[in-house]
Design an enzyme around this catalytic site. Structure first.
Site, PDB file in Angstrom:
ATOM      1  N   ALA A   1      19.664  13.868 -66.376  1.00 28.74           N
ATOM      2  CA  ALA A   1      19.395  13.338 -65.041  1.00 28.74           C
ATOM      3  C   ALA A   1      17.907  12.859 -64.803  1.00 28.74           C
ATOM      4  CB  ALA A   1      19.318  14.650 -63.905  1.00 28.74           C
ATOM      5  N   TYR A   2      16.941  13.085 -65.380  1.00 26.40           N
ATOM      6  CA  TYR A   2      15.794  12.549 -65.444  1.00 26.40           C
ATOM      7  C   TYR A   2      15.828  11.106 -65.895  1.00 26.40           C
ATOM      8  CZ  TYR A   2      10.791  11.468 -66.519  1.00 26.40           C
ATOM      9  OH  TYR A   2       9.622  10.758 -66.446  1.00 26.40           O
ATOM     10  N   ALA A   3      16.626  10.672 -66.738  1.00 29.32           N
ATOM     11  CA  ALA A   3      16.631   9.182 -67.375  1.00 29.32           C
ATOM     12  C   ALA A   3      17.583   8.562 -66.441  1.00 29.32           C
ATOM     13  CB  ALA A   3      17.348   9.430 -68.907  1.00 29.32           C
TER      14      ALA A   3
ATOM     15  N   THR B   1      17.332   8.815 -63.323  1.00 29.12           N
ATOM     16  CA  THR B   1      16.510   8.425 -62.114  1.00 29.12           C
ATOM     17  C   THR B   1      15.494   7.165 -62.712  1.00 29.12           C
ATOM     18  OG1 THR B   1      14.453  10.105 -62.598  1.00 29.12           O
ATOM     19  CG2 THR B   1      16.451  10.754 -61.239  1.00 29.12           C
ATOM     20  N   LYS B   2      15.311   7.470 -64.026  1.00 29.95           N
ATOM     21  CA  LYS B   2      14.239   6.095 -64.442  1.00 29.95           C
ATOM     22  C   LYS B   2      14.831   5.019 -64.638  1.00 29.95           C
ATOM     23  CE  LYS B   2      10.585   8.764 -64.284  1.00 29.95           C
ATOM     24  NZ  LYS B   2       9.387   8.421 -63.485  1.00 29.95           N
TER      25      LYS B   2
END
Length: 244
Positions: free
Chosen positions: A152-154, A156-157
């Site tokens: 999920a973090y990736a 967003t990036k």
């Protein structure tokens, strides 16, 4: 415009990479706006560190994902200093879990801060940066490493990279550079939190330089893009010691 005359807004500047960036730009002679969301005391510590070293800094609060609060912050900067030359979007949050297990509330929170927040600040930067200005957003080297639990973090990036690289083309003719810095594993509280020491040591060993990055390592690259790097535009700069 001389680097020393530049006015820089650094979001998320109360700690970690944001704080190191604010202090680094101040050493170059820039006047720095130390943005914070909730931790006023830490932001004031950053301002104190800068001013004690002979620099100029002001702490201003705002939710990066709230367009009204950020419009107010940008307007206050213009009121105080006459304009804006550099915007560094270092504010971000990270929650790690495999995709199958991630709480959607955590996903929504990351999307709000990392994606909407970057969009709001980038939009204001695109409207207000002066000729010769620079916008620097933040991605992650996990885009290349593809490590489990970072799904999920990736994601967003990945969105940050897409909007930033397109914006660089949309600002044709403005003499404003727009780039992304993608750090690798960096020894910040955001990265270290919850990781056993053996995991940290293993990650540190992966880079050819055999260590974690430091916030100061990342800040050096941001300072390059914010100052002398006028022919670097529409790029993702991986700052990770060669890990990927």
């Amino acid at each position: 415009m001389s680097i020393k005359n530049r006015i820089a807004v650094v979001t998320g500047a109360s700690g970690g990479i944001g704080r190191a960036t604010a202090e680094r730009l101040a050493r170059d002679g820039m006047t720095v706006i130390v943005h914070y969301s909730g931790n006023k005391s830490r932001a004031e510590e950053t301002v104190a560190t800068i001013t004690e070293a002979g620099g100029t800094a002001t702490a201003l609060q705002g939710d990066v994902a709230d367009e009204n609060e950020m419009v107010t912050l940008f307007a206050r900067v213009v009121e105080l200093y006459g304009g804006i030359d550099v915007v560094v979007n270092a504010a971000g949050i990270m929650t790690l879990a495999p995709l199958v297990d991630l709480d959607l509330a955590d996903f929504d929170a990351m999307m709000r801060t990392n994606v909407r927040g970057t969009f709001v600040v980038s939009q204001l930067a695109a409207r207000q940066l002066r000729t010769g200005g620079a916008l620097i957003n933040f991605s992650t080297s996990v885009e290349r490493l593809q490590q489990p639990t970072y799904t999920a973090y990736a994601a967003t990036k990945g969105a940050v990279e897409a909007m930033t690289l397109i914006l660089a083309r949309e600002l044709r003719g403005r003499d404003v550079t727009v780039n992304v810095v993608a750090p690798g594993p960096t020894a910040t509280p955001l990265f270290l939190d919850g990781k056993p020491q053996q995991v940290i040591d293993h990650i540190a060993s992966l880079a050819p330089l055999e260590r974690l990055g430091t916030p100061e390592d990342i800040a050096e690259s941001v300072a390059f893009l914010a100052g002398p790097a006028r022919w670097v535009n529409g790029q993702v700069l991986y700052v990770n010691g060669g890990i990927a």
